[in-house]
Design an enzyme around this catalytic site. Structure first.
Site, PDB file in Angstrom:
ATOM      1  CE1 TYR A 158      -2.120  -0.358   3.445  1.00  0.00           C
ATOM      2  CE2 TYR A 158      -2.607   1.769   4.443  1.00  0.00           C
ATOM      3  CZ  TYR A 158      -2.757   0.867   3.414  1.00  0.00           C
ATOM      4  OH  TYR A 158      -3.547   1.182   2.331  1.00  0.00           O
ATOM      5  CG  HIS A 168      -5.577  -3.305   1.064  1.00  0.00           C
ATOM      6  ND1 HIS A 168      -4.571  -2.939   0.203  1.00  0.00           N
ATOM      7  CD2 HIS A 168      -5.872  -4.579   0.763  1.00  0.00           C
ATOM      8  CE1 HIS A 168      -4.280  -3.954  -0.586  1.00  0.00           C
ATOM      9  NE2 HIS A 168      -5.059  -4.962  -0.277  1.00  0.00           N
ATOM     10  CG  PHE A 189       1.108   6.268  -1.933  1.00  0.00           C
ATOM     11  CD1 PHE A 189       2.269   6.750  -2.520  1.00  0.00           C
ATOM     12  CD2 PHE A 189       1.150   5.917  -0.582  1.00  0.00           C
ATOM     13  CE1 PHE A 189       3.442   6.888  -1.771  1.00  0.00           C
ATOM     14  CE2 PHE A 189       2.322   6.039   0.166  1.00  0.00           C
ATOM     15  CZ  PHE A 189       3.465   6.524  -0.437  1.00  0.00           C
ATOM     16  CD  GLU A 190      -2.308  -0.511  -0.294  1.00  0.00           C
ATOM     17  OE1 GLU A 190      -1.787  -1.439  -0.953  1.00  0.00           O
ATOM     18  OE2 GLU A 190      -3.324  -0.657   0.390  1.00  0.00           O
ATOM     19  CB  VAL A 191       4.822   2.335   1.749  1.00  0.00           C
ATOM     20  CG1 VAL A 191       6.100   1.613   2.180  1.00  0.00           C
ATOM     21  CG2 VAL A 191       5.123   3.322   0.629  1.00  0.00           C
TER      22      VAL A 191
END
Ligand code: GDP
Ligand code: MN
Length: 349
Positions: free
Chosen positions: A178, A272, A235-237
């Site tokens: 994450y 999350h 924004f998330e990867v």
């Protein structure tokens, strides 16, 4: 036709940006964007920025999701902008509606009260469906079945720096599951019972918590209370199996049954964040401090000039939010035992 330096009429020298295409092995990864048809033109700048800074070199796919059918115009224009394959999916109605156990009158009264209290998006039902969908359903959409990794992109965002390495390969090779760019504190009024519900879940399911979790990022008193710190999820990867796995699935179901997506206004960012902090090894969470990012009203801009020059960042370090007091990234560096960039204190207020 190749662009030659100094061949323009006004005498300036231009440097052609090299967009050399990478053709080696790629990860099973995709961009994912939830959007409305009317978001098209505010989304286009976000896509252009991600393409120019990163994806034109790698050509990863892009999945677009919507609770209604995408227009032909939306598909045509975004497909022209994306270097990889584009896919368009409809969100199933059961992922974007009240579950049977929710008292809809009670939910409507809450929205009315939050409207009076002027809580941002507090009066909105679609916003709640969106937060619930991003919390518990986007990764279950069939278009995401083909992938292990995702990068979430929203309208009106920007990447400020060149990213010359494969972000997804970086995640995999470095044991990251994450990653975020910006963190901050949540409005308490939107999540009044989220932590109590989370504590109930933890008490009932102690075996689901990772033994080396990052509870100390989200709680300053060993779990008694939530410090409101969350990774900003626009924004998330991430690794999709984090959300698909048994621990987070049980956690989401528990939250969903408790009803706070409708009776309060639980956001997908704190949900999350709590999931990542509790169910991952603490070493699996990464801060991208080198790519720069903007979503109103916060900028992430590398404060180290050499990073900005190497990566051609077009942001002002004085705007950087990363090391400010309302950000939680300084706390992240402390609990993760990471070295903060030199001179970070100068950017703290
Ligand atoms: P904010 O960042 O919290 O202010 O919320 P946004 O308005 O940016 O919404 C978050 C994401 O969900 C964005 O990608 C929006 O395009 C998307 N979104 C929000 N509401 C809806 C909706 O009702 N339908 C669809 N399809 N997408 C939505
Ligand atoms: Mn947004």
């Amino acid at each position: 036709q190749a662009f030659k330096a100094k061949d323009n009429s006004n005498g300036f020298t231009y440097r052609k940006v090299s967009h050399g295409k990478y053709t080696g092995p790629k990860e099973k990864a995709t961009f994912v964007t939830l959007a409305r048809n009317e978001d098209l033109y505010s989304l286009l700048g976000s896509i252009a920025s991600v393409e120019d800074r990163f994806n034109s070199k790698f050509q990863y796919d892009w999945v677009f999701l919507n609770d209604v059918e995408f227009s032909e115009e939306f598909k045509r224009v975004t497909t022209a902008m994306v270097s990889g394959t584009t896919k368009y999916g409809l969100v199933p109605a059961e992922h974007w509606s009240y579950p049977s156990w929710i008292d809809q009158d009670r939910a409507a009264k809450v929205r009315e009260q939050m409207r009076e209290d002027q809580i941002i998006y507090g009066d909105s039902l679609p916003y709640r469906h969106m937060c619930r969908f991003e919390s518990g359903f986007f990764y279950r959409h069939e278009l995401l079945d083909d992938y292990d990794w995702y990068w979430r992109v929203e309208p009106d965002t920007r990447i400020y720096c060149d990213v010359d390495y494969d972000i997804f390969k970086f995640m995999k090779d470095n044991g990251k599951k994450y990653a975020f760019t910006i963190s901050l504190r949540e409005y308490e009024a939107t999540i009044k019972t989220l932590w109590d519900t989370t504590k109930e879940f933890m008490d009932k399911n102690p075996s689901l918590l990772h033994p080396n979790n990052m509870l100390d990022f989200i709680s300053d008193d060993n779990g008694a209370s939530y410090n409101l710190c969350h990774f900003w999820s626009n924004f998330e990867v991430g690794w999709l199996d984090l959300w698909r796995g048994p621990a987070y699935s049980a956690y989401f179901d528990y939250l969903d049954k408790a009803g706070g997506f409708f009776y309060e206004r639980w956001g997908d960012a704190p949900v999350h964040t709590i999931g990542a902090a509790l169910f991952l090894d603490r070493s699996e969470i990464h801060h991208f401090g080198d790519i720069g990012y903007y979503h109103v009203p916060f900028h992430s801009c590398p404060i180290d000039e050499s990073v900005r020059l190497n990566n051609r960042c077009n942001c002002n370090p004085n705007d950087d939010f990363t090391w400010k007091g309302y950000s939680c990234t300084s706390q992240f560096y402390t609990v993760a035992n990471l070295e903060k960039p030199k001179g970070w204190q100068k950017f703290a207020d």
